[in-house]
Design a protein around this motif. Sequence first.
Motif, short mmCIF file in Angstrom:
data_model
loop_
_atom_site.label_atom_id
_atom_site.label_comp_id
_atom_site.label_asym_id
_atom_site.label_seq_id
_atom_site.Cartn_x
_atom_site.Cartn_y
_atom_site.Cartn_z
N ARG A 206 0.88 -1.18 0.00
CA ARG A 206 0.00 0.00 0.00
C ARG A 206 0.90 1.21 0.00
NH1 ARG A 206 -2.41 -1.55 3.96
NH2 ARG A 206 -4.29 -2.43 3.07
N ASN A 207 0.66 2.14 -0.88
CA ASN A 207 1.61 3.23 -1.10
C ASN A 207 1.65 4.23 0.05
OD1 ASN A 207 2.12 2.08 -3.56
ND2 ASN A 207 1.42 3.82 -4.78
N SER A 208 2.87 4.48 0.55
CA SER A 208 3.06 5.59 1.48
C SER A 208 3.41 6.87 0.72
CB SER A 208 4.16 5.25 2.48
OG SER A 208 5.39 4.97 1.82
N ARG A 209 3.71 6.73 -0.56
CA ARG A 209 3.94 7.86 -1.48
C ARG A 209 3.56 7.38 -2.87
NH1 ARG A 209 8.27 6.25 -4.35
NH2 ARG A 209 9.92 5.01 -3.36
N PRO A 210 3.40 8.26 -3.84
CA PRO A 210 3.09 7.78 -5.19
C PRO A 210 4.16 6.79 -5.66
CG PRO A 210 2.73 10.14 -5.04
CD PRO A 210 3.38 9.74 -3.74
N TYR A 211 3.70 5.70 -6.25
CA TYR A 211 4.64 4.63 -6.64
C TYR A 211 4.02 3.87 -7.81
CZ TYR A 211 7.77 0.55 -6.14
OH TYR A 211 8.69 -0.45 -6.35
N ASP A 212 4.79 3.72 -8.87
CA ASP A 212 4.40 2.88 -10.00
C ASP A 212 3.04 3.29 -10.59
OD1 ASP A 212 4.90 0.88 -11.85
OD2 ASP A 212 3.94 -0.68 -10.63
N GLY A 213 2.78 4.58 -10.63
CA GLY A 213 1.54 5.07 -11.20
C GLY A 213 0.35 5.04 -10.27
N ARG A 214 0.57 4.59 -9.02
CA ARG A 214 -0.51 4.54 -8.04
C ARG A 214 -0.37 5.70 -7.06
NH1 ARG A 214 1.59 -0.76 -6.47
NH2 ARG A 214 1.14 -0.15 -4.33
N PRO A 215 -1.49 6.23 -6.57
CA PRO A 215 -1.42 7.34 -5.61
C PRO A 215 -1.06 6.84 -4.22
CG PRO A 215 -3.69 6.72 -5.95
CD PRO A 215 -2.88 5.88 -6.91
N ALA A 216 -0.72 7.74 -3.34
CA ALA A 216 -0.49 7.40 -1.94
C ALA A 216 -1.83 7.10 -1.27
CB ALA A 216 0.22 8.54 -1.22
N CYS A 217 -1.80 6.24 -0.25
CA CYS A 217 -3.00 5.89 0.51
C CYS A 217 -3.63 7.14 1.12
CB CYS A 217 -2.63 4.89 1.61
SG CYS A 217 -3.99 4.49 2.72
N ARG A 218 -4.95 7.23 1.01
CA ARG A 218 -5.70 8.35 1.58
C ARG A 218 -6.56 7.92 2.76
NH1 ARG A 218 -2.33 10.71 -0.44
NH2 ARG A 218 -2.38 12.25 -2.12
N GLY A 219 -6.39 6.67 3.22
CA GLY A 219 -7.08 6.24 4.43
C GLY A 219 -8.56 6.03 4.28
N ASN A 220 -9.01 5.56 3.11
CA ASN A 220 -10.45 5.35 2.91
C ASN A 220 -11.03 4.27 3.83
OD1 ASN A 220 -11.40 7.00 0.42
ND2 ASN A 220 -9.40 6.17 -0.17
N ASN A 221 -10.17 3.35 4.31
CA ASN A 221 -10.55 2.36 5.31
C ASN A 221 -11.56 1.33 4.81
OD1 ASN A 221 -11.99 1.56 8.24
ND2 ASN A 221 -9.78 1.89 8.31
N ASN A 222 -11.56 1.05 3.51
CA ASN A 222 -12.29 -0.13 3.04
C ASN A 222 -11.41 -0.93 2.09
OD1 ASN A 222 -13.70 2.52 1.74
ND2 ASN A 222 -13.35 1.00 0.13
N CYS A 223 -10.15 -1.16 2.53
CA CYS A 223 -9.20 -1.96 1.75
C CYS A 223 -9.82 -3.32 1.42
CB CYS A 223 -7.92 -2.17 2.55
SG CYS A 223 -7.39 -0.72 3.50
N MET A 224 -10.53 -3.89 2.36
CA MET A 224 -11.38 -5.03 2.10
C MET A 224 -12.81 -4.52 2.21
SD MET A 224 -9.46 -8.15 4.11
CE MET A 224 -10.44 -9.41 3.27
N PRO A 225 -13.55 -4.47 1.10
CA PRO A 225 -13.40 -5.27 -0.11
C PRO A 225 -12.68 -4.62 -1.29
CG PRO A 225 -15.54 -4.26 -0.13
CD PRO A 225 -14.88 -3.82 1.14
N VAL A 226 -12.39 -3.30 -1.28
CA VAL A 226 -11.74 -2.72 -2.45
C VAL A 226 -11.13 -1.38 -2.06
CG1 VAL A 226 -13.86 -1.56 -3.24
CG2 VAL A 226 -12.03 -2.09 -4.89
N CYS A 227 -9.92 -1.14 -2.55
CA CYS A 227 -9.32 0.19 -2.42
C CYS A 227 -9.88 1.07 -3.53
CB CYS A 227 -7.80 0.12 -2.53
SG CYS A 227 -6.98 1.73 -2.49
#
Length: 535
Positions: A206-227
């Motif tokens: 899970r990104n702590s900074r932008p990585y490989d075209g993905r944004p940093a985590c914003r803490g949406n808190n529903n990693c399960m079932p989907v980011c």
Amino acid sequence: MATHVDYDADVIVVGSGMLGSLAATALAVAGKSVIMLEAGPRMQRWQVVENFRNTADKTNPNLPYPDLPWAMKSYGGKYSDTYWRNTGPFPFRPGMLKVVGGTTWHWGAATWRYLPSDMKLHSTYGVGRDWPISYEDIEPWYQLAEEAMGVAGNDADDQTGKGGTQAPRRSKPYPMPALGWSDFTRKVADRLNGAGFHFIDEPNARNSRPYDGRPACRGNNNCMPVCPIGAMFSGDMQVAKAEAAGVKLISEAVVHKLEKGAGGKITAVRYLRPDGSEHRLTAKYVIVAAHAMETPKLLLMSDVANSSDQVGRNVMGHTGVSLLFLSKEPLWPGRGPQQQGGIMDWRDGDFRRRHSAGKHSLSNAVPNHEVAARLLAQGVIGSALNRRIREDSARWVSVSTMLEQLPDPANRIVLSSSRRDALGLPMPDLYNDPGDYLRAGVAPMRQDYRRFVELFDGELIKDDGELENHDHLMGSVIMGADPRDSVVDGDCRSHDHPNLFLVTTGVIPAAGVVNPTLTGAALALRVADLLGREA
């Protein structure tokens, strides 16, 4: 004179989950022609998010995903709830999806490495089985898997080994620094560490900074079932990379037969479409990466790779126990990622000669659904219900503990003799008994639980020691040096078929107490490298 043979591809990969798509991508980059087959349909992230938004039960991570009569997931739907049948004393049910990208659409993204002692359990502690390879053999592939997935972690935890052996030696730092802890995680960690426990960061994809075209985590808190924003790595992202590298993906292709030919080689892969039509493809090599549940099912249907009679046997999972309590002070879980850290003090030590290892994980998920259900069951309604949901959710502490199951050939997946799906294929049955070694680990974990509650001056809700399903299917196509008691060798190559490889957590011969997906990813890249040189 040699006979020229035309193949549909150099390599066919069965399964488009993270492990299969990692292997497929690496092979395509190495210049091999690759076809990847997936039983389920393709989904877009916005569709899953919308399904989740419109689903009343927010606690079941399988619900937002397709459930088709010819491609059933493991639970959570009209068809799937009849697919997987437990016949033993313990109701184990893995959270499997059949969809392009696989089950990591909804994983917690924990990316622990196994310890060297996990991989030499019998040699070190006289129980269970050893891997036929060592930690040193897989360490470079762990690093490459972490870089491919984008793993954030705390290198200090690895280097210090506080509280006993908690994490193994690394050759390089994590690709990203650890995510900052939420206020909830920090408060819990500080209280426990101050009392002599050793709460450490959980490495995760899970990104702590932008990585490989993905944004940093914003803490949406529903990693399960989907980011919802794609900050967490998932198999669909690797599928996109595979296709960009030239892999041909065929979705809604239910593989049901591997054909055997001369020299014990697998000569063809046969699959069914939803309309029942059958298709056949040939390749020099076949990789089966169809989940630790579906891989043995396919091998059993095909009558391949089973001279040892170990296909489907030795099933292990991370069965465990859990604790719920209300702290005296408000802690406010539910901000940031759902998983951030835990206690690994029981991960390794001489006690493993006598009982299971254990890993305590702290949940940072929003608890409102569970809190409301408990209050309603107590008869709390109206304005009192609203007030109590707010108060109790702020003080809710949930700990789950994974325990270590040993491989036992009696714990096995078999093909049902009576139950069939819409394509006429047999459904799986599972017999599973966690075993006395695992059960002996419950008591020391509950001693910790009592201390946790005391430290927070807590109101106990649940600590009954009852075993629970914590997922992570392993062992079903077990790895070993001896063809008489294992399905694949240390390279994940079938003992029976020189061109058949199994890329799944099902090859893992010693379960440990950490999430196995990173290890499966490392093995996938290791297999791809071997085939890139051999094919």
